[in-house]
Design an enzyme around this catalytic site. Structure first.
Site, short mmCIF file in Angstrom:
data_model
loop_
_atom_site.label_atom_id
_atom_site.label_comp_id
_atom_site.label_asym_id
_atom_site.label_seq_id
_atom_site.Cartn_x
_atom_site.Cartn_y
_atom_site.Cartn_z
CB CYS A 215 -0.82 0.05 1.31
SG CYS A 215 -1.70 -1.41 1.72
CG HIS A 219 -2.23 4.94 -1.25
ND1 HIS A 219 -2.84 5.73 -2.21
CD2 HIS A 219 -2.74 3.72 -1.44
CE1 HIS A 219 -3.97 5.16 -2.78
NE2 HIS A 219 -3.69 3.86 -2.38
NE ARG A 258 -11.01 4.21 -3.61
CZ ARG A 258 -10.27 3.13 -4.51
NH1 ARG A 258 -10.25 2.09 -4.50
NH2 ARG A 258 -9.59 4.19 -5.47
CB CYS A 262 -6.64 -0.53 -2.70
SG CYS A 262 -6.79 1.05 -3.24
C1 HEC Z 1 -0.93 0.02 -7.64
C2 HEC Z 1 -1.02 1.27 -6.63
C3 HEC Z 1 -1.70 1.23 -5.64
C4 HEC Z 1 -1.81 -0.01 -4.46
C5 HEC Z 1 -0.76 -0.59 -4.13
C6 HEC Z 1 -2.65 0.53 -3.49
N1 HEC Z 1 -3.56 1.55 -3.97
FE1 HEC Z 1 -5.33 2.66 -2.77
N2 HEC Z 1 -5.47 3.68 -4.64
C7 HEC Z 1 -4.63 3.55 -6.06
C8 HEC Z 1 -5.60 4.53 -6.59
C9 HEC Z 1 -4.91 4.81 -8.15
C10 HEC Z 1 -6.53 5.20 -5.83
C11 HEC Z 1 -7.24 6.17 -6.41
C12 HEC Z 1 -6.67 7.54 -6.34
C13 HEC Z 1 -6.46 8.06 -5.05
O1 HEC Z 1 -7.25 8.66 -4.13
O2 HEC Z 1 -5.22 7.78 -4.34
C14 HEC Z 1 -6.42 4.48 -4.64
C15 HEC Z 1 -7.32 5.05 -3.68
C16 HEC Z 1 -7.27 4.61 -2.13
C17 HEC Z 1 -8.05 5.18 -1.32
C18 HEC Z 1 -9.15 5.94 -1.22
C19 HEC Z 1 -8.54 7.34 -1.28
C20 HEC Z 1 -9.50 8.39 -1.25
O3 HEC Z 1 -9.16 9.64 -1.36
O4 HEC Z 1 -10.83 8.11 -1.33
C21 HEC Z 1 -7.69 4.29 -0.07
C22 HEC Z 1 -8.23 4.34 1.39
C23 HEC Z 1 -6.67 3.41 -0.56
N3 HEC Z 1 -6.29 3.55 -1.94
C24 HEC Z 1 -6.09 2.67 0.66
C25 HEC Z 1 -5.16 1.53 -0.06
C26 HEC Z 1 -4.66 0.45 0.90
C27 HEC Z 1 -4.97 0.26 2.28
C28 HEC Z 1 -3.79 -0.32 0.02
C29 HEC Z 1 -3.14 -1.57 0.34
C30 HEC Z 1 -3.89 -2.81 0.86
C31 HEC Z 1 -3.56 0.34 -1.25
N4 HEC Z 1 -4.53 1.61 -1.23
C32 HEC Z 1 -2.97 -0.15 -2.32
C33 HEC Z 1 -3.71 2.98 -6.06
C34 HEC Z 1 -3.29 1.70 -5.36
#
Ligand code: HEC
Length: 301
Positions: A215, A219, A258, A262
């Site tokens: 993650c 992020h 959400r 991810c």
């Molecule tokens: C390959 C890249 C990638 C990985 C790895 C990833 N994410 Fe994301 N995530 C994104 C994208 C693209 C979005 C949509 C854009 C944003 O708000 O960041 C998102 C959105 C989110 C959001 C919503 C943000 C908002 O403002 O509404 C959360 C919460 C989140 N991720 C949590 C996680 C968690 C917890 C993990 C691990 C389990 C994870 N992400 C792993 C790409 C990733």
């Protein structure tokens, strides 16, 4: 007699001391994260060192610099100017208003079969910023877990944690908290709670799935970078605004939903929405928004 009083005082002093210590590591993590994000988005000058692959023109024109504290509650819209414009337009007619009303109805006017209601479980609805809580014997309890526990205690069927009534009631709780100017205040006050936090942190930083991504890759280190058309939101402040109306969903959904999305992006098989994995992860995530305003419900792409 005197001895007992002294012993009592000593035990009292000791427990105060240790209550402060259980969250020492989490506070250190939060401080370091906030400093990292504020530095990363401080000025255009030197931005190439954080964003080596972002076109210069994008850094010049589309980025807002000088972000501090509360700014981060907006996720990627905190720094992405074009995205923020669209977001402001969408918020002129917020698509989640009906959800708040539906949640209020569930809270105020819906009785369980036994005559009780959510008010009996949650006398004050402005509680979004206090969850998750760590409860001895139960572990991490998210707001969705607490809502389902309330239903079960009253002989009702638990709800789907992803959307529908669950998202509506959470929207009302979030709205009530926002109206009162509440901020996130997540507590770690026992050894077990600290262990759950550490577990959530480990999940966040470990590489998983066939893509071997964590993650944090997206992020923390990745915050501010772009994946195809999407700017990545920073961990700091990332969960302040849930439940969220996503254009991709065309409806309101919970944080659990959400995260599941991810996990899929990560090339991972997903975990259950009420699993220990999910609950510990949300404990860590929400702690990383401690001190920030409750800002939900809101809209995201
Ligand atoms: C390959 C890249 C990638 C990985 C790895 C990833 N994410 Fe994301 N995530 C994104 C994208 C693209 C979005 C949509 C854009 C944003 O708000 O960041 C998102 C959105 C989110 C959001 C919503 C943000 C908002 O403002 O509404 C959360 C919460 C989140 N991720 C949590 C996680 C968690 C917890 C993990 C691990 C389990 C994870 N992400 C792993 C790409 C990733």
């Amino acid at each position: 007699m005197r001895k007992t009083i002294v012993a009592g005082l000593l035990i009292g002093a000791f427990s105060v001391l240790s209550a402060g210590e259980f969250d020492a590591q989490a506070n250190k993590d939060l401080k370091a994260l906030k400093e990292y994000m504020e530095k990363k988005f401080a000025t255009r000058k030197g931005a190439e060192s954080y964003f080596p692959y972002t076109p210069k023109e994008e850094l010049d024109k589309n980025f807002k610099w000088g972000l501090k504290g509360d700014d981060f509650r907006l996720g990627s819209y905190a720094y992405n100017k074009n995205g923020k414009e669209q977001y402001d337009e969408m918020n002129e007619m917020p698509p989640y208003e009906d959800n708040i009303d539906a949640g209020e109805e569930l809270y105020k006017n819906t009785k369980f079969k036994n005559g009780k209601s959510f008010k009996d479980c949650f006398p004050d609805p402005a509680i979004k910023g206090e969850y998750p809580k760590f409860v001895k014997g139960k572990g991490v309890v998210t707001l969705a877990d607490a809502i389902n526990a309330c239903l079960k205690e009253n002989g009702e069927k638990p709800w789907d944690m992803a959307k529908g009534k669950m998202a509506d009631l959470e929207a009302f709780f979030a709205h009530a908290s926002k109206e009162k100017g509440k901020r996130y205040h997540i507590v770690i006050n026992s050894k077990e709670a600290a262990a759950a936090y550490e577990d959530g942190k480990k999940i966040y930083y470990s590489q998983r799935g066939y893509l071997k991504l964590s993650c944090a890759n997206c992020h923390v280190q990745g915050a501010g970078k772009r994946v195809r058309n999407e700017y990545l939101s920073p961990l700091y402040g990332q969960v302040t605004h849930f439940p969220v109306y996503r254009l991709a969903w065309e409806e309101l959904g919970t944080l659990q939903r959400r995260i599941k999305g991810c996990e899929k992006n990560q090339g991972e098989t997903t975990h259950k929405l009420d699993s220990k994995w999910m609950r510990d992860l949300i404990y860590f995530l929400t702690y990383m928004s401690n001190g920030l305003p409750v800002d939900g419900p809101d809209i995201r792409k």
